[in-house]
Design a protein around this motif. Structure first.
Motif, PDB file in Angstrom:
ATOM      1  N   VAL A 149     -24.983  14.046  -9.986  1.00  0.00           N
ATOM      2  CA  VAL A 149     -24.358  15.220 -10.599  1.00  0.00           C
ATOM      3  C   VAL A 149     -25.220  15.740 -11.746  1.00  0.00           C
ATOM      4  O   VAL A 149     -25.380  16.951 -11.922  1.00  0.00           O
ATOM      5  N   GLU A 150     -25.796  14.828 -12.507  1.00  0.00           N
ATOM      6  CA  GLU A 150     -26.709  15.255 -13.569  1.00  0.00           C
ATOM      7  C   GLU A 150     -27.902  15.999 -12.982  1.00  0.00           C
ATOM      8  O   GLU A 150     -28.322  17.053 -13.489  1.00  0.00           O
ATOM      9  N   ALA A 151     -28.441  15.485 -11.882  1.00  0.00           N
ATOM     10  CA  ALA A 151     -29.589  16.125 -11.239  1.00  0.00           C
ATOM     11  C   ALA A 151     -29.226  17.487 -10.657  1.00  0.00           C
ATOM     12  O   ALA A 151     -30.057  18.393 -10.605  1.00  0.00           O
ATOM     13  N   ALA A 152     -27.967  17.638 -10.240  1.00  0.00           N
ATOM     14  CA  ALA A 152     -27.532  18.884  -9.600  1.00  0.00           C
ATOM     15  C   ALA A 152     -27.371  20.029 -10.589  1.00  0.00           C
ATOM     16  O   ALA A 152     -27.284  21.190 -10.178  1.00  0.00           O
ATOM     17  N   GLY A 153     -27.293  19.722 -11.877  1.00  0.00           N
ATOM     18  CA  GLY A 153     -27.329  20.763 -12.890  1.00  0.00           C
ATOM     19  C   GLY A 153     -26.031  21.500 -13.111  1.00  0.00           C
ATOM     20  O   GLY A 153     -24.963  21.106 -12.645  1.00  0.00           O
ATOM     21  N   GLU A 154     -26.155  22.626 -13.807  1.00  0.00           N
ATOM     22  CA  GLU A 154     -24.974  23.333 -14.288  1.00  0.00           C
ATOM     23  C   GLU A 154     -24.192  24.020 -13.185  1.00  0.00           C
ATOM     24  O   GLU A 154     -23.004  24.334 -13.351  1.00  0.00           O
ATOM     25  N   ASN A 155     -24.810  24.268 -12.025  1.00  0.00           N
ATOM     26  CA  ASN A 155     -24.121  24.943 -10.928  1.00  0.00           C
ATOM     27  C   ASN A 155     -23.541  23.970  -9.905  1.00  0.00           C
ATOM     28  O   ASN A 155     -23.244  24.352  -8.773  1.00  0.00           O
ATOM     29  N   ALA A 156     -23.348  22.724 -10.313  1.00  0.00           N
ATOM     30  CA  ALA A 156     -22.869  21.701  -9.379  1.00  0.00           C
ATOM     31  C   ALA A 156     -21.357  21.736  -9.241  1.00  0.00           C
ATOM     32  O   ALA A 156     -20.616  22.137 -10.143  1.00  0.00           O
ATOM     33  N   ALA A 157     -20.904  21.307  -8.080  1.00  0.00           N
ATOM     34  CA  ALA A 157     -19.504  20.968  -7.828  1.00  0.00           C
ATOM     35  C   ALA A 157     -19.519  19.633  -7.097  1.00  0.00           C
ATOM     36  O   ALA A 157     -20.495  19.293  -6.417  1.00  0.00           O
ATOM     37  N   VAL A 158     -18.442  18.861  -7.232  1.00  0.00           N
ATOM     38  CA  VAL A 158     -18.418  17.508  -6.679  1.00  0.00           C
ATOM     39  C   VAL A 158     -17.235  17.383  -5.724  1.00  0.00           C
ATOM     40  O   VAL A 158     -16.109  17.775  -6.056  1.00  0.00           O
ATOM     41  N   LEU A 159     -17.499  16.832  -4.548  1.00  0.00           N
ATOM     42  CA  LEU A 159     -16.474  16.711  -3.522  1.00  0.00           C
ATOM     43  C   LEU A 159     -16.138  15.251  -3.269  1.00  0.00           C
ATOM     44  O   LEU A 159     -17.024  14.436  -2.992  1.00  0.00           O
ATOM     45  N   GLN A 160     -14.849  14.920  -3.351  1.00  0.00           N
ATOM     46  CA  GLN A 160     -14.405  13.614  -2.884  1.00  0.00           C
ATOM     47  C   GLN A 160     -14.564  13.562  -1.372  1.00  0.00           C
ATOM     48  O   GLN A 160     -14.243  14.507  -0.652  1.00  0.00           O
ATOM     49  N   CYS A 161     -15.068  12.445  -0.907  1.00  0.00           N
ATOM     50  CA  CYS A 161     -15.346  12.286   0.518  1.00  0.00           C
ATOM     51  C   CYS A 161     -15.379  10.799   0.820  1.00  0.00           C
ATOM     52  O   CYS A 161     -15.711   9.986  -0.051  1.00  0.00           O
ATOM     53  N   THR A 162     -15.015  10.439   2.030  1.00  0.00           N
ATOM     54  CA  THR A 162     -15.162   9.062   2.497  1.00  0.00           C
ATOM     55  C   THR A 162     -15.928   9.099   3.808  1.00  0.00           C
ATOM     56  O   THR A 162     -15.506   9.759   4.761  1.00  0.00           O
ATOM     57  N   SER A 163     -17.059   8.411   3.854  1.00  0.00           N
ATOM     58  CA  SER A 163     -17.916   8.452   5.040  1.00  0.00           C
ATOM     59  C   SER A 163     -17.448   7.458   6.092  1.00  0.00           C
ATOM     60  O   SER A 163     -18.157   6.515   6.473  1.00  0.00           O
ATOM     61  N   ALA A 164     -16.234   7.696   6.573  1.00  0.00           N
ATOM     62  CA  ALA A 164     -15.683   6.947   7.702  1.00  0.00           C
ATOM     63  C   ALA A 164     -15.173   7.988   8.688  1.00  0.00           C
ATOM     64  O   ALA A 164     -14.516   8.948   8.291  1.00  0.00           O
ATOM     65  N   TYR A 165     -15.464   7.810   9.966  1.00  0.00           N
ATOM     66  CA  TYR A 165     -15.236   8.859  10.960  1.00  0.00           C
ATOM     67  C   TYR A 165     -14.385   8.343  12.119  1.00  0.00           C
ATOM     68  O   TYR A 165     -14.902   7.646  12.984  1.00  0.00           O
ATOM     69  N   PRO A 166     -13.089   8.682  12.162  1.00  0.00           N
ATOM     70  CA  PRO A 166     -12.344   9.446  11.143  1.00  0.00           C
ATOM     71  C   PRO A 166     -11.910   8.545   9.990  1.00  0.00           C
ATOM     72  O   PRO A 166     -11.879   7.320  10.124  1.00  0.00           O
ATOM     73  N   THR A 167     -11.559   9.181   8.876  1.00  0.00           N
ATOM     74  CA  THR A 167     -11.099   8.432   7.699  1.00  0.00           C
ATOM     75  C   THR A 167      -9.611   8.147   7.839  1.00  0.00           C
ATOM     76  O   THR A 167      -8.820   9.079   7.992  1.00  0.00           O
ATOM     77  N   PRO A 168      -9.200   6.868   7.781  1.00  0.00           N
ATOM     78  CA  PRO A 168      -7.761   6.568   7.848  1.00  0.00           C
ATOM     79  C   PRO A 168      -7.072   6.982   6.550  1.00  0.00           C
ATOM     80  O   PRO A 168      -7.722   7.086   5.496  1.00  0.00           O
ATOM     81  N   PRO A 169      -5.778   7.231   6.598  1.00  0.00           N
ATOM     82  CA  PRO A 169      -5.063   7.726   5.412  1.00  0.00           C
ATOM     83  C   PRO A 169      -5.273   6.891   4.157  1.00  0.00           C
ATOM     84  O   PRO A 169      -5.428   7.436   3.061  1.00  0.00           O
ATOM     85  N   GLU A 170      -5.318   5.579   4.309  1.00  0.00           N
ATOM     86  CA  GLU A 170      -5.407   4.710   3.134  1.00  0.00           C
ATOM     87  C   GLU A 170      -6.787   4.739   2.473  1.00  0.00           C
ATOM     88  O   GLU A 170      -6.969   4.176   1.394  1.00  0.00           O
TER      89      GLU A 170
END
Length: 328
Positions: A149-170
């Motif tokens: 995020v520091e490297a991405a600079g002032e125009n950054a946005a951050v997305l919660q994500c889980t790299s499981a396909y598909p992601t279970p609810p828990e």
């Protein structure tokens, strides 16, 4: 500005420019703000013998990237299709070479995939373009994400994500959306790998400013993400649902004012104090003489105990809705 909805086409075009352009049209028709693709340069991104994810069963990942790659002219045609459809063209580069190509082609903003969070050189290069940079967090630690995020600079946005396909609810982790916003002081959103629209809807209700969701022309198509993606009608339902949730969140309701506006409904559905039997004039009213019944046009049923012990001012027939003028 409302929730920025990204329809993630990814690689579900399977190397067909026609499919990719149709996906642009579908995303625009659904009402998404952006359609997102991925630019993979196999030679710049991976060694030939790098292990493939388990969903590559009929070809290696290297072969897949080679087979599905677009030329710069094809990428320009895709960007022009986005311009014509009135939808933002967003792309995820997976190498510096891919980023350089995208700069020549022209994109609205960059997406840093979860696997690139530790590729700080790429993130800094994306930030140097001064375009918005969306950082996905699907497999990163807090320490890794802090640096990204520091490297991405002032125009950054951050997305919660889980790299499981598909992601279970828990494992969806919607609690992290608020933590991301508080930790970085930047727009926070949700890149959704779960099945269906429900996690995305909940994310919007929890304040996600960006929602990304995979879609495909058909779940029967070949590709790493097609099986868990939304089909066109489902994508449209997702966007419609997000827009309706936005309207709901933008309209706080005053409870007393709302009750006043529903006065006629209250008269129809609520109950009044009603006589259970005939009551002579002057009689002291006991509990056995009363009942609570519709309509709600008389003394409210909540005041039934207040009526007990009072006198009838006039003779009152059975099943009469009591009003103050009938009581002494």
């Amino acid at each position: 500005m409302g929730v920025y909805v990204i329809a993630e086409a990814g690689m579900n075009h399977d190397g067909s420019l026609g499919n990719a352009i149709r996906m642009v049209e579908v995303a625009a028709e659904a009402g998404a703000d952006a359609v997102k693709f991925q630019l993979h340069d196999a030679a710049a991104e991976s060694t030939r013998d790098a292990p493939s994810p388990p969903y590559f069963q009929h070809e290696s990942r290297w072969e897949y990237f080679q087979r599905t790659a677009f030329t710069d002219d094809q990428w320009r045609a895709l960007r022009e299709a986005c311009d014509g459809a009135g939808i933002d063209f967003v792309c995820a580069p997976f190498s510096l070479e891919a980023l350089e190509r995208l700069e020549r082609i022209g994109v609205a903003r960059y997406k840093i995939g979860s696997g690139e969070v530790t590729n700080l050189e790429l993130i800094r290069a994306a930030a140097a373009t001064q375009k918005p940079v969306l950082v996905s967090s699907g497999m990163s630690t807090w320490e890794e994400l802090d640096a990204a995020v520091e490297a991405a600079g002032e125009n950054a946005a951050v997305l919660q994500c889980t790299s499981a396909y598909p992601t279970p609810p828990e494992r969806v982790g919607l609690n992290l959306i608020g933590e991301l916003r508080e930790r970085y002081g930047k727009p926070a959103g949700f890149s959704d790998h779960s099945l269906g629209p429900y996690a995305a809807f909940a994310a919007v209700a929890l304040g996600a400013e960006i929602v990304e969701k995979h879609f495909t022309l058909s779940r029967e198509m070949y590709g790493p993400d097609a099986a868990l993606a939304l089909e066109p009608d489902e994508l449209a339902e997702l966007v419609d649902g997000i827009r309706e949730i936005e309207e709901i969140l933008a309209a706080p309701v005053d409870k007393d004012a709302e009750a006043a506006a529903l006065r006629k409904m209250k008269e129809i559905f609520e109950k009044s104090v009603v006589t259970a039997r005939e009551i002579p004039a002057g009689a002291v009213i006991s509990r056995e003489m009363l009942a609570a019944k519709k309509p709600g046009t008389g003394i409210p049923a909540a005041r039934l105990d207040d009526v007990v012990g009072r006198r009838a001012a006039v003779p009152i027939a059975a099943d009469t809705v009591l009003t103050e003028d009938l009581l002494a």
